[in-house]
Design an enzyme around this catalytic site. Structure first.
Site, PDB file in Angstrom:
ATOM      1  N   LYS A  11       0.828  -1.210   0.000  1.00 17.40           N
ATOM      2  CA  LYS A  11       0.000   0.000   0.000  1.00 17.40           C
ATOM      3  C   LYS A  11       0.868   1.270   0.000  1.00 17.40           C
ATOM      4  O   LYS A  11       2.081   1.197   0.235  1.00 17.40           O
ATOM      5  CB  LYS A  11      -0.931  -0.043   1.222  1.00 17.40           C
ATOM      6  N   TYR A  51     -12.495  -2.048  -3.370  1.00 16.11           N
ATOM      7  CA  TYR A  51     -12.972  -2.224  -2.001  1.00 16.11           C
ATOM      8  C   TYR A  51     -14.497  -2.101  -1.909  1.00 16.11           C
ATOM      9  O   TYR A  51     -15.022  -1.757  -0.852  1.00 16.11           O
ATOM     10  CB  TYR A  51     -12.308  -1.201  -1.075  1.00 16.11           C
ATOM     11  N   ASN A 114      -2.018   0.509   6.708  1.00 15.03           N
ATOM     12  CA  ASN A 114      -1.483  -0.713   7.316  1.00 15.03           C
ATOM     13  C   ASN A 114      -0.644  -1.563   6.359  1.00 15.03           C
ATOM     14  O   ASN A 114      -0.608  -2.785   6.462  1.00 15.03           O
ATOM     15  CB  ASN A 114      -2.611  -1.515   7.964  1.00 15.03           C
ATOM     16  N   HIS A 117      -2.222  -5.220   1.624  1.00 10.49           N
ATOM     17  CA  HIS A 117      -3.506  -5.900   1.436  1.00 10.49           C
ATOM     18  C   HIS A 117      -3.226  -7.367   1.148  1.00 10.49           C
ATOM     19  O   HIS A 117      -2.209  -7.692   0.518  1.00 10.49           O
ATOM     20  CB  HIS A 117      -4.265  -5.311   0.240  1.00 10.49           C
ATOM     21  N   GLU A 128      -9.757 -10.816  -7.094  1.00  6.19           N
ATOM     22  CA  GLU A 128      -8.829  -9.688  -6.911  1.00  6.19           C
ATOM     23  C   GLU A 128      -7.643  -9.773  -7.875  1.00  6.19           C
ATOM     24  O   GLU A 128      -7.152  -8.735  -8.351  1.00  6.19           O
ATOM     25  CB  GLU A 128      -8.353  -9.644  -5.461  1.00  6.19           C
TER      26      GLU A 128
HETATM   27  P1  IDP Z   1      -7.819  -6.499   5.931  1.00  9.13           P
HETATM   28  O1  IDP Z   1      -7.018  -5.573   5.043  1.00  9.13           O
HETATM   29  O2  IDP Z   1      -7.008  -6.957   7.129  1.00  9.13           O
HETATM   30  O3  IDP Z   1      -8.459  -7.641   5.186  1.00  9.13           O
HETATM   31  P2  IDP Z   1     -10.478  -5.287   6.032  1.00  9.13           P
HETATM   32  O4  IDP Z   1     -11.403  -5.404   7.207  1.00  9.13           O
HETATM   33  O5  IDP Z   1     -10.792  -6.074   4.811  1.00  9.13           O
HETATM   34  O6  IDP Z   1      -8.992  -5.620   6.573  1.00  9.13           O
HETATM   35  O7  IDP Z   1     -10.384  -3.745   5.683  1.00  9.13           O
HETATM   36  C1  IDP Z   1      -9.808  -3.309   4.471  1.00  9.13           C
HETATM   37  C2  IDP Z   1      -8.903  -2.123   4.754  1.00  9.13           C
HETATM   38  O8  IDP Z   1      -9.707  -1.037   5.223  1.00  9.13           O
HETATM   39  C3  IDP Z   1      -7.887  -2.342   5.883  1.00  9.13           C
HETATM   40  O9  IDP Z   1      -6.724  -3.038   5.482  1.00  9.13           O
HETATM   41  C4  IDP Z   1      -7.586  -0.907   6.280  1.00  9.13           C
HETATM   42  O10 IDP Z   1      -6.717  -0.258   5.355  1.00  9.13           O
HETATM   43  C5  IDP Z   1      -8.990  -0.284   6.194  1.00  9.13           C
HETATM   44  N1  IDP Z   1      -9.711  -0.370   7.477  1.00  9.13           N
HETATM   45  C6  IDP Z   1     -10.268  -1.474   8.030  1.00  9.13           C
HETATM   46  N2  IDP Z   1     -10.874  -1.188   9.208  1.00  9.13           N
HETATM   47  C7  IDP Z   1     -10.685   0.144   9.400  1.00  9.13           C
HETATM   48  C8  IDP Z   1     -11.092   1.051  10.450  1.00  9.13           C
HETATM   49  O11 IDP Z   1     -11.723   0.694  11.439  1.00  9.13           O
HETATM   50  N3  IDP Z   1     -10.710   2.364  10.279  1.00  9.13           N
HETATM   51  C9  IDP Z   1      -9.992   2.805   9.191  1.00  9.13           C
HETATM   52  N4  IDP Z   1      -9.620   1.990   8.195  1.00  9.13           N
HETATM   53  C10 IDP Z   1      -9.950   0.668   8.288  1.00  9.13           C
HETATM   54 MG    MG Z   2      -9.942  -7.620   3.762  1.00 11.13          MG
END
Ligand code: IDP
Ligand code: MG
Length: 141
Positions: A11, A51, A114, A117, A128
């Site tokens: 990312k 997304y 974070n 992905h 994807e």
């Molecule tokens: P993942 O990437 O671990 O699969 P997902 O729940 O699929 O997590 O969420 C997709 C992306 O959305 C996350 O990697 C992060 O960048 C963002 N995200 C998820 N939850 C939050 C939140 O509570 N606040 C802000 N961004 C979030």
């Molecule tokens: Mg996810």
């Protein structure tokens, strides 16, 4: 365990921190091969399509802004148990909850920014991968 393919994206925050090499090293040292990649700067609309499953979540708009804030590096990883292995190497979504030694524990800035992905199922991995790559882009080796 069968050989699988999964989609990883380095990312914008991790690309900006110059840790592309460290992240790919972790994949390779754990038996995953990069069989396709390129650098790309996606638009917020493209991020929104990728997304779409999160469209109703309160963080969706910010997530699309963040994912289009700089270049990303989507890649296809291939190896035994690739989908779950990649998720293990990534660590939890929230870096504060990520296991020590995982990519997110070491490189993520926040629950949003974070670092990586990773597809969450074999079914979503196929969808994807097709979002970013065609069959002719995949080079098993
Ligand atoms: P993942 O990437 O671990 O699969 P997902 O729940 O699929 O997590 O969420 C997709 C992306 O959305 C996350 O990697 C992060 O960048 C963002 N995200 C998820 N939850 C939050 C939140 O509570 N606040 C802000 N961004 C979030
Ligand atoms: Mg996810």
């Amino acid at each position: 365990m069968a050989v699988q393919r999964t989609l990883s994206i380095i990312k914008p925050d991790a690309v900006g921190k110059n840790v592309i090499g460290d992240i790919i090293r972790r994949f390779e040292e754990n038996g995953l091969s990069v069989i396709a990649t390129r650098m790309e700067h996606i638009s917020a609309a493209q991020a929104g399509r990728f997304y779409a499953v999160h469209a109703e979540r309160p963080f969706y708009k910010d997530l699309c802004t963040y994912m289009s804030s700089g270049p990303v590096m989507p890649m296809v990883l291939e190896g035994k148990n690739a989908v779950n292995l990649n998720r293990e190497l990534m660590g939890a979504t929230n870096p504060k909850e990520a296991e020590p030694g995982t990519i997110r524990a070491d490189h993520a800035e926040s629950i949003e920014s974070n670092a990586v992905h990773g597809s969450d199922s074999l079914e979503n991995a196929a969808i994807e991968i097709a979002f970013f790559f065609g069959d002719l882009d995949l080079h098993s080796h």
